[in-house]
Design a protein around this motif. Structure first.
Motif, mmCIF file in Angstrom:
data_model
loop_
_atom_site.group_PDB
_atom_site.id
_atom_site.type_symbol
_atom_site.label_atom_id
_atom_site.label_comp_id
_atom_site.label_asym_id
_atom_site.label_seq_id
_atom_site.Cartn_x
_atom_site.Cartn_y
_atom_site.Cartn_z
ATOM 1 N N LEU A 46 0.850 -1.189 0.000
ATOM 2 C CA LEU A 46 0.000 0.000 0.000
ATOM 3 C C LEU A 46 0.888 1.243 0.000
ATOM 4 O O LEU A 46 1.873 1.290 0.743
ATOM 5 N N VAL A 47 0.529 2.207 -0.810
ATOM 6 C CA VAL A 47 1.209 3.497 -0.782
ATOM 7 C C VAL A 47 0.303 4.471 -0.041
ATOM 8 O O VAL A 47 -0.847 4.674 -0.415
ATOM 9 N N VAL A 48 0.831 5.067 1.018
ATOM 10 C CA VAL A 48 0.049 5.978 1.872
ATOM 11 C C VAL A 48 0.842 7.257 2.014
ATOM 12 O O VAL A 48 1.926 7.241 2.611
ATOM 13 N N GLY A 49 0.386 8.405 1.445
ATOM 14 C CA GLY A 49 -0.812 8.586 0.682
ATOM 15 C C GLY A 49 -0.522 9.491 -0.506
ATOM 16 O O GLY A 49 0.582 9.591 -0.995
ATOM 17 N N ASN A 50 -1.519 10.259 -0.865
ATOM 18 C CA ASN A 50 -1.444 11.143 -2.042
ATOM 19 C C ASN A 50 -1.516 12.607 -1.563
ATOM 20 O O ASN A 50 -1.630 12.863 -0.367
ATOM 21 N N ALA A 51 -1.504 13.534 -2.520
ATOM 22 C CA ALA A 51 -1.738 14.943 -2.186
ATOM 23 C C ALA A 51 -3.151 15.070 -1.604
ATOM 24 O O ALA A 51 -4.049 14.306 -1.951
ATOM 25 N N LEU A 52 -3.342 16.039 -0.723
ATOM 26 C CA LEU A 52 -4.648 16.207 -0.074
ATOM 27 C C LEU A 52 -5.492 17.228 -0.831
ATOM 28 O O LEU A 52 -4.952 18.169 -1.433
ATOM 29 N N PRO A 53 -6.811 17.070 -0.792
ATOM 30 C CA PRO A 53 -7.676 18.021 -1.497
ATOM 31 C C PRO A 53 -7.423 19.449 -1.018
ATOM 32 O O PRO A 53 -7.358 19.703 0.179
ATOM 33 N N ALA A 54 -7.257 20.344 -1.970
ATOM 34 C CA ALA A 54 -6.956 21.747 -1.658
ATOM 35 C C ALA A 54 -7.485 22.590 -2.816
ATOM 36 O O ALA A 54 -8.112 22.049 -3.741
ATOM 37 N N ALA A 55 -7.261 23.876 -2.760
ATOM 38 C CA ALA A 55 -7.697 24.744 -3.859
ATOM 39 C C ALA A 55 -6.534 25.578 -4.367
ATOM 40 O O ALA A 55 -5.672 25.996 -3.598
ATOM 41 N N MET A 56 -6.523 25.799 -5.676
ATOM 42 C CA MET A 56 -5.601 26.756 -6.267
ATOM 43 C C MET A 56 -6.082 28.162 -5.853
ATOM 44 O O MET A 56 -7.239 28.332 -5.455
ATOM 45 N N PRO A 57 -5.225 29.177 -5.974
ATOM 46 C CA PRO A 57 -5.645 30.524 -5.561
ATOM 47 C C PRO A 57 -6.900 31.003 -6.290
ATOM 48 O O PRO A 57 -7.680 31.796 -5.754
ATOM 49 N N ASP A 58 -7.140 30.524 -7.505
ATOM 50 C CA ASP A 58 -8.344 30.955 -8.230
ATOM 51 C C ASP A 58 -9.554 30.063 -7.926
ATOM 52 O O ASP A 58 -10.600 30.191 -8.547
ATOM 53 N N GLY A 59 -9.399 29.149 -6.985
ATOM 54 C CA GLY A 59 -10.539 28.339 -6.548
ATOM 55 C C GLY A 59 -10.672 26.984 -7.204
ATOM 56 O O GLY A 59 -11.467 26.157 -6.772
ATOM 57 N N ARG A 60 -9.879 26.727 -8.254
ATOM 58 C CA ARG A 60 -9.960 25.393 -8.884
ATOM 59 C C ARG A 60 -9.469 24.328 -7.910
ATOM 60 O O ARG A 60 -8.540 24.575 -7.141
ATOM 61 N N PRO A 61 -10.044 23.124 -7.969
ATOM 62 C CA PRO A 61 -9.570 22.059 -7.096
ATOM 63 C C PRO A 61 -8.118 21.690 -7.415
ATOM 64 O O PRO A 61 -7.705 21.714 -8.579
ATOM 65 N N GLY A 62 -7.373 21.387 -6.379
ATOM 66 C CA GLY A 62 -5.994 20.959 -6.563
ATOM 67 C C GLY A 62 -5.594 20.013 -5.456
ATOM 68 O O GLY A 62 -6.438 19.589 -4.653
ATOM 69 N N GLY A 63 -4.327 19.663 -5.412
ATOM 70 C CA GLY A 63 -3.827 18.757 -4.377
ATOM 71 C C GLY A 63 -2.667 19.395 -3.642
ATOM 72 O O GLY A 63 -1.731 19.891 -4.266
ATOM 73 N N LEU A 64 -2.743 19.397 -2.316
ATOM 74 C CA LEU A 64 -1.672 19.957 -1.481
ATOM 75 C C LEU A 64 -0.649 18.873 -1.168
ATOM 76 O O LEU A 64 -1.010 17.767 -0.738
ATOM 77 N N SER A 65 0.615 19.191 -1.373
ATOM 78 C CA SER A 65 1.694 18.227 -1.112
ATOM 79 C C SER A 65 2.840 18.954 -0.432
ATOM 80 O O SER A 65 2.825 20.177 -0.315
ATOM 81 N N GLY A 66 3.821 18.196 0.009
ATOM 82 C CA GLY A 66 4.988 18.805 0.631
ATOM 83 C C GLY A 66 4.945 18.711 2.146
ATOM 84 O O GLY A 66 4.111 18.004 2.724
ATOM 85 N N PRO A 67 5.863 19.434 2.809
ATOM 86 C CA PRO A 67 6.012 19.291 4.261
ATOM 87 C C PRO A 67 4.714 19.467 5.046
ATOM 88 O O PRO A 67 4.544 18.867 6.106
ATOM 89 N N ALA A 68 3.789 20.271 4.539
ATOM 90 C CA ALA A 68 2.535 20.500 5.271
ATOM 91 C C ALA A 68 1.794 19.204 5.546
ATOM 92 O O ALA A 68 1.119 19.072 6.568
ATOM 93 N N ILE A 69 1.895 18.236 4.661
ATOM 94 C CA ILE A 69 1.084 17.018 4.816
ATOM 95 C C ILE A 69 1.839 15.881 5.496
ATOM 96 O O ILE A 69 1.263 14.837 5.773
ATOM 97 N N ARG A 70 3.128 16.087 5.777
ATOM 98 C CA ARG A 70 3.925 14.968 6.305
ATOM 99 C C ARG A 70 3.393 14.399 7.625
ATOM 100 O O ARG A 70 3.215 13.175 7.737
#
Ligand SMILES: Cc1cc2nc3c(=O)[nH]c(=O)nc-3n(C[C@H](O)[C@H](O)[C@H](O)COP(=O)(O)O)c2cc1C
Length: 278
Positions: free
Chosen positions: A183-207
């Motif tokens: 199992l790979v845990v996990g992926n980028a977390l649901p977030a928003a781009m500055p213009d409101g489009r859905p995106g994925g948050l990654s990096g140290p914030a999610i560790r």
């Protein structure tokens, strides 16, 4: 299960190492535990409009939209290039239906040189990306079972899960029982781009969040191999995942800051890190 295909515990994360050729300018791909491709779909995808990646104070938000050349071009061009560079290739797959996942597994499972398939069950915006819903444990398990059925022996099957799913451990158990080798845990977390489009948050914030999920899954499923992914920047982060029970890790966002990161981590940790109990 098939034998563990990774010679050391440091892999790149899907979508973060380009096609491999750019990364190869910074180090020898054959020294990595594995190179995970961006998610490959049956048909080519152009991806979303720009901007696709923005920086936050503690990572990135991306809205790449699974841009990829499609499986035929991937097998014809990208895969041979990766193999020529000596990479242990993990092909990430994503589908719009159960049938598409099965077809991808069937065709890639027959392709020489594929060490493992990573079933992407965890896109931060699956509806926006047009992917089949893998939100419920039984849905995730059905996809894994369909891939397992059509995969030839010798190709490991990894299932990449969302670390923010409410029923994370239940989903982990369901996909392990459906035939995932790890199992790979996990992926980028649901977030928003500055213009409101859905995106994925990654990096140290999610560790810290991903690390907790790894620990919970390892505790609940001690016989199942877990690969930790989220926010790894340095060797101490890798050690934290290995201490939590992960057998390997994947490095994503750090490669955008410093493309040498994964190579450096392999050198710093040594080839046997994480393998002392196996
Ligand atoms: C630009 C970008 C593209 C990504 N593309 C994919 C993808 O195609 N498939 C996938 O499963 N994950 C994708 N991811 C998620 C990463 O593989 C990884 O799971 C996530 O970013 C968390 O790890 P990190 O904090 O080390 O980046 C992508 C991440 C980024 C930043």
């Amino acid at each position: 299960m098939s034998d563990w295909p990774f010679a050391n515990p440091v892999l790149t994360a899907s979508g973060c190492g380009g096609g491999g050729r750019d990364l190869a300018a910074y180090g020898d791909l054959s020294t990595l535990g594995g190179f995970v491709t961006a998610s490959v779909t049956l048909e080519p995808r152009d991806g979303g409009p720009g901007p696709r990646i923005v920086e936050t104070p503690s990572g990135l938000v991306n809205a790449v939209g699974l841009q990829n050349p499609g499986v035929t071009a991937f097998v014809g061009e990208d895969l041979p290039a990766l193999l020529a560079l000596g990479a242990t290739v993990v092909v990430s797959i994503a589908g719009r239906s159960l049938g598409e996942y099965a077809e991808l597994a069937r065709s890639l499972g027959r392709t020489e040189g594929v060490a493992a398939l990573e079933v992407n069950l965890s896109a931060p915006d699956p509806a926006g990306a047009g992917l089949v819903d893998a939100h419920e444990p039984f849905q995730a398990a059905s996809i894994v079972a369909a891939c397992r059925r059509d995969l030839r022996g010798g190709v490991a099957l990894l299932a990449k899960l969302r670390s923010d799913a409410g029923r994370m451990v239940e989903t982990a158990r369901a996909v392990a029982e459906a035939g995932a080798d790890a199992l790979v845990v996990g992926n980028a977390l649901p977030a928003a781009m500055p213009d409101g489009r859905p995106g994925g948050l990654s990096g140290p914030a999610i560790r810290p969040q991903a690390l907790r999920c790894v620990a919970e899954v390892v505790c609940a499923l001690p016989e199942t191999d877990v690969i930790g992914c989220g926010g790894i920047m340095g060797a101490d982060d890798v050690r934290a995942y290995l201490t939590a029970g992960a057998r390997a890790v994947q490095v994503g966002t750090a490669l955008f800051h410093d493309p040498t990161t994964a190579f450096r981590l392999v050198a710093e940790l040594g080839p046997s890190a994480g393998e002392d109990d196996t």
